[in-house]
Design a protein around this motif. Structure first.
Motif, PDB file in Angstrom:
ATOM      1  N   TYR A  80       5.354  -1.958  -7.728  1.00  0.00           N
ATOM      2  CA  TYR A  80       4.499  -1.458  -6.645  1.00  0.00           C
ATOM      3  C   TYR A  80       3.476  -2.514  -6.239  1.00  0.00           C
ATOM      4  O   TYR A  80       3.209  -2.704  -5.043  1.00  0.00           O
ATOM      5  CB  TYR A  80       3.789  -0.183  -7.086  1.00  0.00           C
ATOM      6  CG  TYR A  80       2.729   0.276  -6.120  1.00  0.00           C
ATOM      7  CD1 TYR A  80       3.071   0.878  -4.908  1.00  0.00           C
ATOM      8  CD2 TYR A  80       1.382   0.089  -6.398  1.00  0.00           C
ATOM      9  CE1 TYR A  80       2.101   1.294  -4.010  1.00  0.00           C
ATOM     10  CE2 TYR A  80       0.404   0.497  -5.517  1.00  0.00           C
ATOM     11  CZ  TYR A  80       0.768   1.098  -4.314  1.00  0.00           C
ATOM     12  OH  TYR A  80      -0.190   1.496  -3.418  1.00  0.00           O
ATOM     13  N   GLN A  81       2.885  -3.198  -7.213  1.00  0.00           N
ATOM     14  CA  GLN A  81       1.929  -4.249  -6.891  1.00  0.00           C
ATOM     15  C   GLN A  81       2.581  -5.342  -6.056  1.00  0.00           C
ATOM     16  O   GLN A  81       1.971  -5.857  -5.106  1.00  0.00           O
ATOM     17  CB  GLN A  81       1.350  -4.844  -8.174  1.00  0.00           C
ATOM     18  CG  GLN A  81       0.418  -3.910  -8.927  1.00  0.00           C
ATOM     19  CD  GLN A  81      -0.104  -4.549 -10.196  1.00  0.00           C
ATOM     20  OE1 GLN A  81       0.615  -4.675 -11.188  1.00  0.00           O
ATOM     21  NE2 GLN A  81      -1.351  -4.971 -10.176  1.00  0.00           N
ATOM     22  N   ALA A  82       3.805  -5.716  -6.401  1.00  0.00           N
ATOM     23  CA  ALA A  82       4.514  -6.727  -5.617  1.00  0.00           C
ATOM     24  C   ALA A  82       4.803  -6.209  -4.209  1.00  0.00           C
ATOM     25  O   ALA A  82       4.677  -6.946  -3.219  1.00  0.00           O
ATOM     26  CB  ALA A  82       5.810  -7.125  -6.321  1.00  0.00           C
ATOM     27  N   LEU A  83       5.175  -4.940  -4.099  1.00  0.00           N
ATOM     28  CA  LEU A  83       5.477  -4.348  -2.797  1.00  0.00           C
ATOM     29  C   LEU A  83       4.246  -4.293  -1.894  1.00  0.00           C
ATOM     30  O   LEU A  83       4.365  -4.322  -0.669  1.00  0.00           O
ATOM     31  CB  LEU A  83       6.035  -2.934  -3.006  1.00  0.00           C
ATOM     32  CG  LEU A  83       6.512  -2.178  -1.759  1.00  0.00           C
ATOM     33  CD1 LEU A  83       7.726  -2.878  -1.152  1.00  0.00           C
ATOM     34  CD2 LEU A  83       6.843  -0.734  -2.118  1.00  0.00           C
ATOM     35  N   SER A  84       3.058  -4.265  -2.494  1.00  0.00           N
ATOM     36  CA  SER A  84       1.832  -4.125  -1.703  1.00  0.00           C
ATOM     37  C   SER A  84       1.536  -5.358  -0.850  1.00  0.00           C
ATOM     38  O   SER A  84       0.601  -5.330  -0.041  1.00  0.00           O
ATOM     39  CB  SER A  84       0.637  -3.822  -2.619  1.00  0.00           C
ATOM     40  OG  SER A  84       0.292  -4.945  -3.404  1.00  0.00           O
ATOM     41  N   VAL A  85       2.304  -6.439  -1.000  1.00  0.00           N
ATOM     42  CA  VAL A  85       2.113  -7.590  -0.109  1.00  0.00           C
ATOM     43  C   VAL A  85       2.443  -7.217   1.333  1.00  0.00           C
ATOM     44  O   VAL A  85       2.059  -7.945   2.263  1.00  0.00           O
ATOM     45  CB  VAL A  85       2.978  -8.798  -0.547  1.00  0.00           C
ATOM     46  CG1 VAL A  85       2.599  -9.252  -1.949  1.00  0.00           C
ATOM     47  CG2 VAL A  85       4.466  -8.477  -0.462  1.00  0.00           C
ATOM     48  N   LEU A  86       3.127  -6.098   1.523  1.00  0.00           N
ATOM     49  CA  LEU A  86       3.508  -5.677   2.870  1.00  0.00           C
ATOM     50  C   LEU A  86       2.318  -5.207   3.686  1.00  0.00           C
ATOM     51  O   LEU A  86       2.407  -5.131   4.918  1.00  0.00           O
ATOM     52  CB  LEU A  86       4.566  -4.572   2.797  1.00  0.00           C
ATOM     53  CG  LEU A  86       5.897  -4.951   2.128  1.00  0.00           C
ATOM     54  CD1 LEU A  86       6.826  -3.743   2.067  1.00  0.00           C
ATOM     55  CD2 LEU A  86       6.559  -6.094   2.875  1.00  0.00           C
ATOM     56  N   TRP A  87       1.218  -4.849   3.038  1.00  0.00           N
ATOM     57  CA  TRP A  87       0.064  -4.365   3.801  1.00  0.00           C
ATOM     58  C   TRP A  87      -1.232  -5.116   3.448  1.00  0.00           C
ATOM     59  O   TRP A  87      -2.322  -4.571   3.567  1.00  0.00           O
ATOM     60  CB  TRP A  87      -0.122  -2.857   3.624  1.00  0.00           C
ATOM     61  CG  TRP A  87      -0.291  -2.369   2.208  1.00  0.00           C
ATOM     62  CD1 TRP A  87      -1.438  -2.335   1.478  1.00  0.00           C
ATOM     63  CD2 TRP A  87       0.731  -1.809   1.362  1.00  0.00           C
ATOM     64  NE1 TRP A  87      -1.217  -1.799   0.235  1.00  0.00           N
ATOM     65  CE2 TRP A  87       0.103  -1.455   0.140  1.00  0.00           C
ATOM     66  CE3 TRP A  87       2.083  -1.563   1.515  1.00  0.00           C
ATOM     67  CZ2 TRP A  87       0.813  -0.886  -0.920  1.00  0.00           C
ATOM     68  CZ3 TRP A  87       2.777  -0.992   0.476  1.00  0.00           C
ATOM     69  CH2 TRP A  87       2.156  -0.658  -0.724  1.00  0.00           C
ATOM     70  N   VAL A  88      -1.101  -6.358   3.029  1.00  0.00           N
ATOM     71  CA  VAL A  88      -2.300  -7.143   2.733  1.00  0.00           C
ATOM     72  C   VAL A  88      -3.002  -7.530   4.029  1.00  0.00           C
ATOM     73  O   VAL A  88      -2.380  -7.588   5.099  1.00  0.00           O
ATOM     74  CB  VAL A  88      -1.959  -8.412   1.936  1.00  0.00           C
ATOM     75  CG1 VAL A  88      -1.413  -8.058   0.565  1.00  0.00           C
ATOM     76  CG2 VAL A  88      -0.977  -9.290   2.699  1.00  0.00           C
ATOM     77  N   PRO A  89      -4.304  -7.804   3.984  1.00  0.00           N
ATOM     78  CA  PRO A  89      -5.030  -8.240   5.179  1.00  0.00           C
ATOM     79  C   PRO A  89      -4.528  -9.596   5.661  1.00  0.00           C
ATOM     80  O   PRO A  89      -3.971 -10.381   4.880  1.00  0.00           O
ATOM     81  CB  PRO A  89      -6.488  -8.335   4.695  1.00  0.00           C
ATOM     82  CG  PRO A  89      -6.534  -7.570   3.418  1.00  0.00           C
ATOM     83  CD  PRO A  89      -5.185  -7.674   2.813  1.00  0.00           C
ATOM     84  N   PRO A  90      -4.702  -9.915   6.925  1.00  0.00           N
ATOM     85  CA  PRO A  90      -4.297 -11.222   7.441  1.00  0.00           C
ATOM     86  C   PRO A  90      -5.008 -12.353   6.676  1.00  0.00           C
ATOM     87  O   PRO A  90      -6.195 -12.261   6.374  1.00  0.00           O
ATOM     88  CB  PRO A  90      -4.751 -11.179   8.912  1.00  0.00           C
ATOM     89  CG  PRO A  90      -4.822  -9.724   9.239  1.00  0.00           C
ATOM     90  CD  PRO A  90      -5.247  -9.033   7.978  1.00  0.00           C
ATOM     91  N   GLY A  91      -4.269 -13.386   6.367  1.00  0.00           N
ATOM     92  CA  GLY A  91      -4.848 -14.527   5.663  1.00  0.00           C
ATOM     93  C   GLY A  91      -4.814 -14.423   4.158  1.00  0.00           C
ATOM     94  O   GLY A  91      -5.224 -15.372   3.470  1.00  0.00           O
ATOM     95  N   ALA A  92      -4.339 -13.308   3.615  1.00  0.00           N
ATOM     96  CA  ALA A  92      -4.283 -13.154   2.159  1.00  0.00           C
ATOM     97  C   ALA A  92      -3.227 -14.088   1.567  1.00  0.00           C
ATOM     98  O   ALA A  92      -2.123 -14.195   2.077  1.00  0.00           O
ATOM     99  CB  ALA A  92      -3.965 -11.711   1.791  1.00  0.00           C
ATOM    100  N   VAL A  93      -3.586 -14.760   0.483  1.00  0.00           N
ATOM    101  CA  VAL A  93      -2.668 -15.651  -0.227  1.00  0.00           C
ATOM    102  C   VAL A  93      -2.065 -14.859  -1.387  1.00  0.00           C
ATOM    103  O   VAL A  93      -2.764 -14.493  -2.326  1.00  0.00           O
ATOM    104  CB  VAL A  93      -3.396 -16.905  -0.745  1.00  0.00           C
ATOM    105  CG1 VAL A  93      -2.439 -17.802  -1.519  1.00  0.00           C
ATOM    106  CG2 VAL A  93      -4.031 -17.669   0.413  1.00  0.00           C
ATOM    107  N   THR A  94      -0.777 -14.599  -1.323  1.00  0.00           N
ATOM    108  CA  THR A  94      -0.145 -13.737  -2.319  1.00  0.00           C
ATOM    109  C   THR A  94       0.871 -14.455  -3.199  1.00  0.00           C
ATOM    110  O   THR A  94       1.305 -13.896  -4.208  1.00  0.00           O
ATOM    111  CB  THR A  94       0.563 -12.550  -1.621  1.00  0.00           C
ATOM    112  OG1 THR A  94       1.540 -13.066  -0.704  1.00  0.00           O
ATOM    113  CG2 THR A  94      -0.442 -11.700  -0.852  1.00  0.00           C
ATOM    114  N   GLY A  95       1.250 -15.669  -2.838  1.00  0.00           N
ATOM    115  CA  GLY A  95       2.268 -16.387  -3.592  1.00  0.00           C
ATOM    116  C   GLY A  95       1.956 -16.532  -5.073  1.00  0.00           C
ATOM    117  O   GLY A  95       2.786 -16.165  -5.926  1.00  0.00           O
ATOM    118  N   PRO A  96       0.783 -17.071  -5.437  1.00  0.00           N
ATOM    119  CA  PRO A  96       0.466 -17.212  -6.866  1.00  0.00           C
ATOM    120  C   PRO A  96       0.439 -15.880  -7.610  1.00  0.00           C
ATOM    121  O   PRO A  96       0.864 -15.805  -8.772  1.00  0.00           O
ATOM    122  CB  PRO A  96      -0.928 -17.865  -6.846  1.00  0.00           C
ATOM    123  CG  PRO A  96      -1.003 -18.567  -5.534  1.00  0.00           C
ATOM    124  CD  PRO A  96      -0.246 -17.696  -4.590  1.00  0.00           C
TER     125      PRO A  96
END
Length: 397
Positions: A80-96
């Motif tokens: 679920y935490q990985a899936l939440s990248v679908l609704w992150v704010p613009p500019g969020a860095v999620t790769g690391p």
């Protein structure tokens, strides 16, 4: 007459898994190297770990396991935490962050398979490795290497909050070795040294986490405490602790006075944790269902490089995963608890009990410091406490 071949046991793979787990996010850049792809040492270490597990497990084959639902609960939360990248704010860095979640998943799958193979042996080896690591960290810090500018003890590239976790795990594993050895008091001798190192780290959250763990342990064993049996070990620890305070205490006395007494009790200094907690709660109240998405806290608060996370696992999940994330966190803990208590106390191994207390301590420490990847030890230790090989079926005659 045929001789039965000895049953294969997990060996080197346990050591490799421990090294990978302990290495954290260590990069070659810390030692002045820049090698593409393998800068993050987790990449080559994970390849070696997976290969060694496959090679060793090849001799064993699949094993029935009990408590497997505990792993599913943790993986549901991570998914679920990985899936939440679908609704992150613009500019969020999620790769690391996604890399961290993938690494945690890999470690959990490895330790699940090791626990299904021979949980008590794997756990015993892991606890002994923590004890050795605690000595290495303590001696490195005692030599003056790794201290922060303000005098807080640390070692081997980790910060004080990492250092105190190793010290407390060293204390717990000292008790484990004492009980496992038939109560040879020599194994209790390191406890005052590790406690001294824990205090010298200046980590107030770690000390509170230790108090929480001790309270939980006392509540669990209270009906079975034999005061005559523990009098001698307690006296030994008290004497050694007194000697250590007299001889080495003056070297950190001023620091303890300023850090614990004046700053904490006198000034109420909380290292901005109260501010971070309030921000996380505010984000949760604004986005109560799904939260702000993975690494959304750092993006929304815009606190700069220094404060990337909340330093509290439940609040971090609340802010970035909302009520759904919190529900999955509670479900993961509940699944671990159900799997653990499914074994009657009289049949529960010493290794399982000690792993549970170690996991509780790391989890309590996660209320005051660290991020999702820092919680990996909690998940691994609690998984080792809950998962176990299924008993061999009884063949009817």
């Amino acid at each position: 007459m045929t001789t039965r071949a000895p049953e294969a046991r997990p060996g080197l793979v346990v050591l490799i898994a421990f090294v990978v787990t302990l290495a954290g996010r260590f990069t070659l850049e810390r030692v002045g190297l820049d090698v593409p792809v393998v800068n993050d040492v987790r990449v080559p270490l994970f390849l070696v770990l997976i290969l060694s597990l496959v090679l060793e497990a090849h001799h064993v084959g699949s094993r029935p396991v009990e408590g497997g639902q505990a792993l599913l609960g943790i993986l549901a939360l991570i998914g679920y935490q990985a899936l939440s990248v679908l609704w992150v704010p613009p500019g969020a860095v999620t790769g690391p962050m996604l890399g961290d979640l993938l690494a945690i998943t890999g470690l959990l799958v490895v330790y699940f398979n090791l626990a299904a193979w021979d949980r008590d042996r794997v756990t015993a080896t892991t606890l002994k490795l923590f004890h050795v690591t605690a000595w290495i960290y303590f001696l490195a810090a005692a030599s003056g290497r790794g201290h922060q500018a303000n005098g807080r003890w640390a070692a081997l590239g980790g910060g004080p909050n990492v250092f105190i976790r190793i010290m407390i795990l060293g204390m717990i594993t000292s008790l484990y070795l004492y009980l496992r050895s038939g109560e040879k008091v020599i194994w209790l001798a390191p406890i005052p040294a590790f406690l001294f190192g824990a205090i010298a780290s200046g980590s107030r959250g770690g000390i509170v986490a230790l108090a929480i763990t001790v309270t939980v342990a006392l509540l669990a064993i209270r009906p079975r405490i034999d005061f005559e049996r523990i009098a001698k070990p307690l006296a030994l620890v008290a004497v050694l602790g007194t000697i250590l305070v007299i001889t080495a205490g003056p070297s950190i006395a001023g620091y303890v006075q300023s850090r614990f007494v004046e700053a904490t009790l006198g000034q109420g200094y909380a290292s901005s944790r109260d501010v971070l907690f309030q921000m996380a709660l505010g984000i949760f109240l604004q986005r109560p269902i799904l939260g702000t998405g993975l690494n959304g806290f750092h993006t929304v608060t815009d606190l700069g490089f220094g404060e990337r996370y909340v330093h509290n696992l439940p609040l971090s999940i609340a802010a970035e995963g909302g009520a759904v994330g919190l529900a999955l966190l509670v479900a993961a803990w509940a699944g671990l608890w159900r799997a653990y208590v499914a074994v009657p106390p009289a049949e529960r191994s010493l290794e399982a009990r000690v792993a549970a207390y170690c996991g509780i301590f790391v989890g309590a420490a996660g209320l005051f410091s660290g991020d999702y990847y820092d919680a990996r030890l909690m998940w691994i230790l609690l998984l080792l406490a809950a998962v176990r090989p299924a008993p061999a079926p009884v063949l009817a005659r």
